[in-house]
Enzyme design. Structure first.
Site: not given
Length: 231
Positions: A101, A159, A189-191
């Site tokens: 993301m 994450i 901002g991540s996953r």
């Protein structure tokens, strides 16, 4: 009709974002007394902050044997990997799909399947770029294990990324989730990784765009992994 139009241009936002939007708005008002240019910059940043924390409704597919994407973004990994130790799934590799993301994606996370949360564990870590493979094992994360009615388990791992410093998981053990139900958010901002049982086959490709709760990410009993062609 009017309500639908308002939701399109002013979608509801996640409760985690309310204080940030208020802070951005107050700073913007103060900047208006200093400079018109600074005011416009503040206005743009306030609009972005509101947009970042948007929390729209989604049309969740109801067909059986499917898993939906837990996050908006781009598929950054389709492989096999050992699940995080805190999930208690052992050392055997499982099919894994990672969705990255960026700061413009909706960051509300959703359950890929319906089931019961049997584990929910936070793990401290670092803050590498979430698109990197090492982020899955090195970065700060929150892992949940969901068991469906058939007894199959799905690991879902939020994450943190290079910018993200706050993972919010809103479910605990024994909570029951519907497919596509919201369960948390990651800020800036991540996953999200999903670890699948063997009966599920990834139905996506690297760089494919996902919509949380709507895009099918894996399917049960596929005879082979789907092939994709850029057109």
């Amino acid at each position: 009709m009017i309500n639908d139009m308002l939701k399109q241009f002013l979608p509801p936002i996640h409760k985690e974002g309310m204080r940030f939007v208020v802070i951005f708005a107050v700073v913007t008002i103060l900047l208006a007394f200093l400079s018109e240019t600074l005011f416009m910059i503040g206005l743009i940043l306030t609009a972005w902050c509101y947009y970042f924390f948007r929390n729209p409704d989604r049309n969740v597919i109801q067909s059986e044997g499917l898993a939906v994407s837990p996050a908006d973004g781009v598929v950054c990994a389709v492989d096999e990997a050992i699940p995080p130790a805190e999930l208690g799934l052992g050392e055997a590799k499982r099919p894994r799909i990672g969705v990255f993301m960026n700061v413009f994606n909706c960051h509300v996370n959703r359950a890929p399947i319906a089931g019961t949360v049997v584990k929910s564990e936070y793990h401290a870590g670092q803050f590498f770029n979430a698109s990197l493979d090492k982020a899955s094992t090195k970065n700060e994360r929150h892992s949940i294990l969901i068991e469906d009615q058939a007894g199959d388990t799905f690991g879902v791992v939020q994450i943190a990324g290079l910018v993200a410093r706050r993972i919010v998981c809103e479910v605990t053990e024994d909570d029951v989730l519907e497919r596509g139900e919201r369960f948390g958010i990651i800020r800036f901002g991540s996953r999200v990784d999903i670890y699948l049982p063997e009966k599920m086959t990834p139905a996506v490709a690297i760089d494919q765009i996902m919509v949380a709760g709507e895009s099918v990410i894996a399917a049960e009993n596929l005879s082979s992994k789907p092939e994709f062609k850029a057109i």
